[in-house]
Design a protein around this motif. Structure first.
Motif, PDB file in Angstrom:
ATOM      1  N   GLN A  86      19.606 -12.161  17.260  1.00  0.00           N
ATOM      2  CA  GLN A  86      19.974 -11.743  15.962  1.00  0.00           C
ATOM      3  C   GLN A  86      20.540 -10.547  15.921  1.00  0.00           C
ATOM      4  O   GLN A  86      20.369  -9.550  16.731  1.00  0.00           O
ATOM      5  N   GLU A 126      19.327  -8.668  10.509  1.00  0.00           N
ATOM      6  CA  GLU A 126      18.738 -10.186  10.359  1.00  0.00           C
ATOM      7  C   GLU A 126      17.330  -9.813  11.217  1.00  0.00           C
ATOM      8  O   GLU A 126      16.414 -10.248  10.401  1.00  0.00           O
ATOM      9  N   LYS A 151      15.237  -8.364   8.285  1.00  0.00           N
ATOM     10  CA  LYS A 151      14.763  -9.153   7.185  1.00  0.00           C
ATOM     11  C   LYS A 151      13.601  -9.903   7.485  1.00  0.00           C
ATOM     12  O   LYS A 151      12.775 -10.038   6.918  1.00  0.00           O
ATOM     13  N   GLU A 152      13.734 -10.186   8.756  1.00  0.00           N
ATOM     14  CA  GLU A 152      12.739 -11.306   9.328  1.00  0.00           C
ATOM     15  C   GLU A 152      11.323 -10.400   9.593  1.00  0.00           C
ATOM     16  O   GLU A 152      10.504 -10.978   9.307  1.00  0.00           O
TER      17      GLU A 152
END
Ligand code: NAD
Length: 264
Positions: A205, A209, A212-213
């Motif tokens: 990632q 990303e 966000k996760e």
């Protein structure tokens, strides 16, 4: 706003990077006489140069000492007998399954995260009370209240800091000395950035990303939904250190982006 911190002698432990560096830098900008601490001379000198580049007239010096031992704490006290503001920031973290955390690691986490603050408070608090002014701030964590299952040893030490800080505040009754904890939420410090970059790479990632996760699955209660910048924590800590914060005592001040849901 003048935070009235000029010429106060401020020791910020673990201040060669991350949140500690941001706090030291803000205090230097306010005209405090700042003492940087880290484990090596090189890191301490680098931090001093960076701060001096930003604030030409900064009053800043450094002490290299490992605060995970009594000797290291004693060395700091030997070199710096008087402190007006003590920020107990030095801390370590590492995700690890509970079953794999050996006694030695529990002891190390306790030594660095709890005993450093205990030893330095024991050395400086009495004189603060005699002078009738002082500030002690423990940099705890939201993990003190929401123990992360992936690092129970870390969470335990962060809760212990809250207990020590509250107890010490009670001993300051009737004085102008305050003892408080500040509880940051997930913050993009040097240590956390390394950790994020490594995990993002492993998961294929980008760091964005991953962020966000992380806030979707690991810290879903965050209202901020992003990592906090170390300067945002420093803003809170420096205010708590100010004479203007005289009514904040024995408190656990949250700067966690709303991760902890409790309203009390
Ligand atoms: P970091 O790893 O970026 O920096 C830690 C600093 O502490 C460095 O300057 C390091 O040299 C120093 N340090 C480590 N062990 C030391 C020792 N034995 N003796 C002296 N110095 C030592 O860390 P950070 O993320 O900025 O964390 C600072 C504090 O904030 C810690 O107490 C941590 O528990 C707390 N905190 C961090 C976060 C976060 O998400 N970053 C969240 C909540 C609380």
């Amino acid at each position: 706003m003048d935070l009235q911190l000029k010429d106060k002698v401020a020791l910020v432990t673990g201040s060669t990077a991350g949140i500690g560096f941001a706090i030291a830098s803000r205090l230097a900008g306010e005209g405090s006489d700042v003492v940087i601490n880290g484990r090596t001379d090189e890191r301490v000198s680098n931090a001093i140069s960076q701060i001096t580049r930003e604030f030409n007239d900064a009053k800043i010096r450094g002490i290299a000492a490992d605060l995970g031992s009594a000797e290291g704490c004693n060395e700091v006290v030997r070199q710096l007998p008087r402190v007006d503001i003590l920020v107990n920031n030095a801390g370590i973290f590492e995700p690890k399954p509970f079953e794999q955390i050996q006694d030695a690691e529990w002891e190390k986490f306790f030594a660095v995260n709890v005993m450093s603050g205990v030893r330095l408070s024991r050395a400086y608090l009495l004189e603060m009370k005699k002078r009738n002014w002082g500030r002690v701030v423990f940099i705890s964590s939201e993990s003190a209240l929401q123990i992360p299952a992936e690092m129970i040893h870390y969470g335990t030490t962060k809760t212990a800091q809250l207990a020590v800080a509250r107890g010490l505040a009670e001993t300051c009754t009737g004085t102008q000395v305050t003892v408080n904890s500040v509880l940051p939420g997930p913050t993009a410090s040097e240590g956390v950035k390394e950790f994020v970059d490594q995990l993002a790479k492993q998961n294929q990632q980008t760091p964005h990303e991953f962020e966000k996760e992380f806030f979707r699955s690991a810290r879903p209660t965050s209202i901020l939904k992003r990592f906090i910048d170390p300067d945002e924590i420093a803003n809170v800590v420096v205010f708590v250190c100010s004479p203007l914060a005289s009514a904040i005592n024995g408190a656990a001040v949250r700067a966690d982006g709303g991760v902890v849901r409790s309203i009390a």
